[in-house]
Design an enzyme around this catalytic site. Structure first.
Site, PDB file in Angstrom:
ATOM      1  N   ILE A 156      28.006  15.624  23.190  1.00 37.92           N
ATOM      2  CA  ILE A 156      27.683  16.587  22.127  1.00 37.92           C
ATOM      3  C   ILE A 156      28.959  17.279  21.657  1.00 37.92           C
ATOM      4  CG2 ILE A 156      26.406  18.710  21.569  1.00 37.92           C
ATOM      5  CD1 ILE A 156      24.277  17.747  23.655  1.00 37.92           C
ATOM      6  N   ARG A 236      23.025  26.170  27.569  1.00 34.51           N
ATOM      7  CA  ARG A 236      21.937  26.806  28.308  1.00 34.51           C
ATOM      8  C   ARG A 236      22.272  28.288  28.424  1.00 34.51           C
ATOM      9  NH1 ARG A 236      19.358  22.976  27.375  1.00 34.51           N
ATOM     10  NH2 ARG A 236      18.203  21.620  28.791  1.00 34.51           N
ATOM     11  N   ASP A 260      21.384  29.534  20.596  1.00 35.91           N
ATOM     12  CA  ASP A 260      20.207  28.662  20.525  1.00 35.91           C
ATOM     13  C   ASP A 260      19.377  28.807  21.793  1.00 35.91           C
ATOM     14  OD1 ASP A 260      18.482  26.596  19.610  1.00 35.91           O
ATOM     15  OD2 ASP A 260      19.562  25.122  20.808  1.00 35.91           O
ATOM     16  N   GLU A 265      14.278  32.496  28.857  1.00 35.20           N
ATOM     17  CA  GLU A 265      13.925  31.977  27.535  1.00 35.20           C
ATOM     18  C   GLU A 265      12.407  31.948  27.417  1.00 35.20           C
ATOM     19  OE1 GLU A 265      16.630  28.965  25.708  1.00 35.20           O
ATOM     20  OE2 GLU A 265      14.828  27.743  25.931  1.00 35.20           O
ATOM     21  N   HIS A 284      15.690  27.731  20.778  1.00 34.10           N
ATOM     22  CA  HIS A 284      16.043  26.461  21.429  1.00 34.10           C
ATOM     23  C   HIS A 284      15.718  25.277  20.494  1.00 34.10           C
ATOM     24  CE1 HIS A 284      16.471  24.530  25.684  1.00 34.10           C
ATOM     25  NE2 HIS A 284      16.876  23.697  24.757  1.00 34.10           N
ATOM     26  N   GLY A 286      18.169  23.195  19.189  1.00 33.04           N
ATOM     27  CA  GLY A 286      19.352  22.326  19.093  1.00 33.04           C
ATOM     28  C   GLY A 286      19.042  20.903  18.662  1.00 33.04           C
ATOM     29  N   SER A 287      18.067  20.285  19.291  1.00 32.12           N
ATOM     30  CA  SER A 287      17.775  18.875  18.975  1.00 32.12           C
ATOM     31  C   SER A 287      16.459  18.732  18.211  1.00 32.12           C
ATOM     32  CB  SER A 287      17.730  18.060  20.265  1.00 32.12           C
ATOM     33  OG  SER A 287      16.817  18.622  21.182  1.00 32.12           O
TER      34      SER A 287
END
Ligand code: DGY
Length: 318
Positions: A156, A236, A260, A265, A284, A286-287
């Site tokens: 990444i 994270r 993110d 969380e 969260h 990101g993807s």
């Protein structure tokens, strides 16, 4: 042959996943917030499909004597007891590579948003106070030709560095090992963590969470950063000490943080970081694109099936 697979019940997996698993398995649903199902049910479980990163301990593994594979939807596996899985000979699959581009895009999106007040600007432009254009208002930090420090130059991080080229940025990186390919391909420069923090205008965290990286960005590290810098965390939450980050932002020692991920969380709704306007926080994502979720689904279900059949997983972390 129908295998027996455990899938969480409180969140519905991405819509193509269950039909794919049902082609070769019976699914037993369970809410990870509840105690495990009865021993009778667990005795027949052969595969666990971990969706949404719930904690999966060695104790759980011990209650599933027939468990042959744990397949994780996602590349990060800090929520699974990997040592426990290894000791028990249970392979753990994850989804590297297929999400690199999406996560790098989001890292850059957060970087731009943090630098250029995109979220604050959006809120302001919708409110009653926006009555007149003011050229002196909400000035951000330049992005192009600035220094980007990437902490964790894995797949990444590499993609983040590629995107930085388009912005004519100088890229420093810090990694456990030097990445000769990235240095040759992209001209990125290795730096110690302290040098990187002190010299970068933007710091992007792209490391996995493990014993080495937990809390790696604490008060001392934040103090090394430039006052005008933006910290981007698409890794994270546990990589950053949130209390130290809060104090740094409140003291005006950082331009912004764009997160993110957080720990916990989600953050408690009254967490003081959520009240700061130089913090961007997203849930969260990101993807989280259709294309990448589909690719992650195929890879993780492929890992699950391979493990059930006793074959080599497509991507295996343990
Ligand atoms: C990952 O791949 O670990 C991301 O956090 C999405 O699940």
């Amino acid at each position: 042959m129908a295998y027996e697979v455990l899938v969480r019940s409180d969140i519905e997996p991405y819509h193509t996943i269950i039909p794919m698993i049902e082609q070769f398995s019976q699914i037993c649903r369970w809410n990870p917030l509840d105690p495990l199902p009865s021993a009778d049910i667990l005795r027949s479980v052969e595969g666990v499909y971990n969706y949404g990163h719930y904690a999966f301990t060695a104790d759980y593994m011990d209650q599933m004597p027939g468990l042959r594979v744990i397949s994780n939807f996602g590349v990060g596996v800090d929520h699974i007891d990997l040592k426990g899985a290894k000791e028990r000979g249970i392979p753990v699959g994850n989804t590297p590579n297929v999400l690199d581009g999406a996560t790098a895009d989001m890292t850059f999106g957060l970087l731009l948003a943090g630098a250029r007040n995109i979220v604050r600007g959006d809120h302001f432009a919708r409110g009653p106070d926006f009555v007149e254009y003011d050229p002196s208002f909400m000035l951000g930090q330049e992005v192009h030709q600035q220094v980007l420090g990437i902490v964790g130059l894995g797949n990444i991080g590499y993609q983040v560095a590629r995107r930085a080229q388009g912005f004519d940025m100088k890229v420093l990186y810090h990694n456990r090992n030097r990445n000769a390919k990235a240095e040759a391909d992209l001209g990125v420069l290795y730096a110690s963590l302290d040098e990187l923090l002190a010299q970068s205008d933007f710091v992007a965290l792209n490391v996995p969470l493990n014993d080495e990286t937990r809390g790696m960005i604490g008060r001392r590290e934040l103090d090394l950063m430039k006052k005008s810098a933006v910290l981007v965390n698409a890794a994270r939450g546990g990589v950053v000490d949130h209390e130290a980050l809060l104090q740094t932002l409140v003291a005006g020692k950082l331009h912004a943080a764009a997160l993110d991920v957080t720990e916990p969380e989600p953050l408690p709704r009254d967490h003081p970081l959520l009240a700061l306007d130089n913090v961007i926080v997203i849930p969260h994502l990101g993807s989280a694109t259709e294309q990448t979720r589909q690719a992650m689904s195929e890879r993780s279900v492929g890992n699950l099936l391979a493990g059930l059949k006793g074959e080599e997983l497509l991507s295996r972390i343990v």
